[in-house]
Scaffold this motif. Structure first.
Motif, PDB file in Angstrom:
ATOM      1  N   GLY A   1      -5.224  73.781 -44.562  1.00 37.38           N
ATOM      2  CA  GLY A   1      -5.203  72.413 -45.058  1.00 37.38           C
ATOM      3  C   GLY A   1      -5.525  72.275 -46.536  1.00 37.38           C
ATOM      4  O   GLY A   1      -5.969  71.219 -46.978  1.00 37.38           O
ATOM      5  N   TYR A   2      -5.305  73.340 -47.296  1.00 37.93           N
ATOM      6  CA  TYR A   2      -5.512  73.318 -48.751  1.00 37.93           C
ATOM      7  C   TYR A   2      -4.323  73.978 -49.438  1.00 37.93           C
ATOM      8  O   TYR A   2      -3.742  74.927 -48.915  1.00 37.93           O
ATOM      9  CB  TYR A   2      -6.747  74.131 -49.160  1.00 37.93           C
ATOM     10  CG  TYR A   2      -8.064  73.487 -48.866  1.00 37.93           C
ATOM     11  CD1 TYR A   2      -8.640  72.601 -49.773  1.00 37.93           C
ATOM     12  CD2 TYR A   2      -8.751  73.787 -47.699  1.00 37.93           C
ATOM     13  CE1 TYR A   2      -9.871  72.019 -49.510  1.00 37.93           C
ATOM     14  CE2 TYR A   2      -9.981  73.205 -47.426  1.00 37.93           C
ATOM     15  CZ  TYR A   2     -10.537  72.319 -48.331  1.00 37.93           C
ATOM     16  OH  TYR A   2     -11.746  71.737 -48.073  1.00 37.93           O
ATOM     17  N   GLY A   3      -4.004  73.490 -50.629  1.00 36.00           N
ATOM     18  CA  GLY A   3      -3.101  74.186 -51.536  1.00 36.00           C
ATOM     19  C   GLY A   3      -3.946  74.819 -52.622  1.00 36.00           C
ATOM     20  O   GLY A   3      -5.150  74.560 -52.718  1.00 36.00           O
ATOM     21  N   ALA A   4      -3.329  75.657 -53.444  1.00 43.06           N
ATOM     22  CA  ALA A   4      -4.051  76.324 -54.535  1.00 43.06           C
ATOM     23  C   ALA A   4      -3.375  76.008 -55.857  1.00 43.06           C
ATOM     24  O   ALA A   4      -2.164  76.205 -56.000  1.00 43.06           O
ATOM     25  CB  ALA A   4      -4.101  77.831 -54.313  1.00 43.06           C
ATOM     26  N   GLU A   5      -4.162  75.531 -56.805  1.00 47.34           N
ATOM     27  CA  GLU A   5      -3.655  75.306 -58.164  1.00 47.34           C
ATOM     28  C   GLU A   5      -3.358  76.641 -58.847  1.00 47.34           C
ATOM     29  O   GLU A   5      -2.472  76.729 -59.686  1.00 47.34           O
ATOM     30  CB  GLU A   5      -4.685  74.539 -59.005  1.00 47.34           C
ATOM     31  CG  GLU A   5      -4.885  73.104 -58.594  1.00 47.34           C
ATOM     32  CD  GLU A   5      -3.742  72.201 -59.005  1.00 47.34           C
ATOM     33  OE1 GLU A   5      -2.986  72.561 -59.932  1.00 47.34           O
ATOM     34  OE2 GLU A   5      -3.604  71.144 -58.380  1.00 47.34           O
TER      35      GLU A   5
ATOM     36  N   GLN B   1      -8.984  77.132 -57.115  1.00 51.89           N
ATOM     37  CA  GLN B   1      -8.819  75.715 -57.428  1.00 51.89           C
ATOM     38  C   GLN B   1      -8.081  75.011 -56.287  1.00 51.89           C
ATOM     39  O   GLN B   1      -7.015  74.424 -56.466  1.00 51.89           O
ATOM     40  CB  GLN B   1      -8.108  75.526 -58.775  1.00 51.89           C
ATOM     41  CG  GLN B   1      -8.856  76.159 -59.932  1.00 51.89           C
ATOM     42  CD  GLN B   1      -8.031  76.247 -61.201  1.00 51.89           C
ATOM     43  OE1 GLN B   1      -6.921  75.741 -61.284  1.00 51.89           O
ATOM     44  NE2 GLN B   1      -8.580  76.922 -62.202  1.00 51.89           N
ATOM     45  N   LEU B   2      -8.682  75.102 -55.100  1.00 47.77           N
ATOM     46  CA  LEU B   2      -8.076  74.524 -53.907  1.00 47.77           C
ATOM     47  C   LEU B   2      -8.138  73.004 -53.936  1.00 47.77           C
ATOM     48  O   LEU B   2      -9.077  72.418 -54.457  1.00 47.77           O
ATOM     49  CB  LEU B   2      -8.786  75.042 -52.658  1.00 47.77           C
ATOM     50  CG  LEU B   2      -8.786  76.556 -52.434  1.00 47.77           C
ATOM     51  CD1 LEU B   2      -9.453  76.884 -51.099  1.00 47.77           C
ATOM     52  CD2 LEU B   2      -7.401  77.159 -52.505  1.00 47.77           C
ATOM     53  N   TYR B   3      -7.125  72.378 -53.375  1.00 48.14           N
ATOM     54  CA  TYR B   3      -7.065  70.926 -53.233  1.00 48.14           C
ATOM     55  C   TYR B   3      -6.595  70.615 -51.817  1.00 48.14           C
ATOM     56  O   TYR B   3      -5.797  71.363 -51.242  1.00 48.14           O
ATOM     57  CB  TYR B   3      -6.125  70.303 -54.276  1.00 48.14           C
ATOM     58  CG  TYR B   3      -4.709  70.842 -54.200  1.00 48.14           C
ATOM     59  CD1 TYR B   3      -3.756  70.230 -53.391  1.00 48.14           C
ATOM     60  CD2 TYR B   3      -4.331  71.972 -54.927  1.00 48.14           C
ATOM     61  CE1 TYR B   3      -2.460  70.721 -53.308  1.00 48.14           C
ATOM     62  CE2 TYR B   3      -3.039  72.475 -54.852  1.00 48.14           C
ATOM     63  CZ  TYR B   3      -2.115  71.844 -54.042  1.00 48.14           C
ATOM     64  OH  TYR B   3      -0.844  72.341 -53.950  1.00 48.14           O
ATOM     65  N   PRO B   4      -7.112  69.536 -51.205  1.00 48.82           N
ATOM     66  CA  PRO B   4      -6.724  69.227 -49.830  1.00 48.82           C
ATOM     67  C   PRO B   4      -5.251  68.808 -49.740  1.00 48.82           C
ATOM     68  O   PRO B   4      -4.804  67.939 -50.478  1.00 48.82           O
ATOM     69  CB  PRO B   4      -7.632  68.061 -49.431  1.00 48.82           C
ATOM     70  CG  PRO B   4      -8.550  67.819 -50.559  1.00 48.82           C
ATOM     71  CD  PRO B   4      -8.105  68.620 -51.730  1.00 48.82           C
ATOM     72  N   GLU B   5      -4.523  69.479 -48.870  1.00 48.98           N
ATOM     73  CA  GLU B   5      -3.145  69.104 -48.547  1.00 48.98           C
ATOM     74  C   GLU B   5      -2.743  69.889 -47.304  1.00 48.98           C
ATOM     75  O   GLU B   5      -2.829  71.109 -47.276  1.00 48.98           O
ATOM     76  CB  GLU B   5      -2.180  69.427 -49.699  1.00 48.98           C
ATOM     77  CG  GLU B   5      -0.773  68.948 -49.400  1.00 48.98           C
ATOM     78  CD  GLU B   5       0.218  69.177 -50.523  1.00 48.98           C
ATOM     79  OE1 GLU B   5       1.415  69.197 -50.237  1.00 48.98           O
ATOM     80  OE2 GLU B   5      -0.208  69.360 -51.679  1.00 48.98           O
ATOM     81  N   ARG B   6      -2.314  69.188 -46.292  1.00 49.41           N
ATOM     82  CA  ARG B   6      -1.981  69.833 -45.026  1.00 49.41           C
ATOM     83  C   ARG B   6      -0.480  69.736 -44.764  1.00 49.41           C
ATOM     84  O   ARG B   6       0.132  68.704 -45.002  1.00 49.41           O
ATOM     85  CB  ARG B   6      -2.739  69.173 -43.880  1.00 49.41           C
ATOM     86  CG  ARG B   6      -2.398  69.792 -42.532  1.00 49.41           C
ATOM     87  CD  ARG B   6      -3.395  69.505 -41.459  1.00 49.41           C
ATOM     88  NE  ARG B   6      -4.712  70.071 -41.668  1.00 49.41           N
ATOM     89  CZ  ARG B   6      -5.035  71.351 -41.517  1.00 49.41           C
ATOM     90  NH1 ARG B   6      -4.114  72.232 -41.189  1.00 49.41           N
ATOM     91  NH2 ARG B   6      -6.264  71.759 -41.686  1.00 49.41           N
TER      92      ARG B   6
END
Length: 186
Positions: free
Chosen positions: A101-105, A131-136
């Motif tokens: 549930g995370y993407g990586a910058e 630099q993870l950001y929530p995205e599923r």
């Protein structure tokens, strides 16, 4: 170092085929004249990826998921096949979004590795995700994966876990540790 001449393929025969793999028998002749029959498993040819996701400077994320080959649950890093048209980095980011549930910058490529190259023609690119950001994204797992945060400074404890045995995850962990140590020297 001088490169050895690969054996000449005299004959090939498809022995078995499934949705994911092909097993091929090959008759070979080596440069010294010796002939042998080998069997090899050919993967999809698309390659695969594995990512060590770093939630922050002190925490990485693992997943516990069912491993059909062992018929138990194993702890490891997010991984999966590269879909047609994807680069390894694109596939790595997709797998992160599907599995944790995370993407990586930021994705750092560690190394491309092979698995059992004596009889299996598959490769996997190992990454660190920062630099993870929530995205599923919706994945293809049959059940939700257990996400396991793990302190980066407890590598030895992770290596001692009885369900952390997959060689690709172990290799990625040790390469990540080496990369972090090199970063500290800069």
């Amino acid at each position: 170092m001088a490169q050895k001449q690969v054996p000449k393929i005299l004959a090939r025969q498809l022995v078995a085929e499934s949705r994911l793999l092909r097993i091929e028998s090959i008759d070979l002749q080596f440069s010294n004249g010796e002939e042998r029959r080998y069997e090899r498993v050919q993967g999809s040819g698309r390659g695969a990826v594995l990512v060590v996701p770093m939630l922050d400077d002190k925490t990485m994320l693992l997943v516990r998921e069912y491993a059909a080959g062992l018929h138990n649950y194993q702890l490891g890093f997010p991984k999966g096949l590269i879909d047609p048209g994807e680069t390894p980095a694109t596939a790595a980011n997709r797998e992160l979004r599907e599995e944790i549930g995370y993407g990586a910058e930021r994705l750092i490529e560690l190394k491309s590795v092979t698995m059992a190259p004596a009889f299996f023609s598959a490769s996997m690119t190992l990454f660190i995700g920062q630099q993870l950001y929530p995205e599923r994204l919706e994945g293809d797992e049959p059940e939700p994966l257990e996400i396991v945060p793990w302190p980066i400074d407890q590598v030895d404890e992770l290596l001692a876990q009885p369900d952390f045995t997959e060689a690709r995850s172990v290799a990625a962990l040790l390469l990540m540790q080496r990369w972090l140590q090199a970063e500290e020297r800069i």
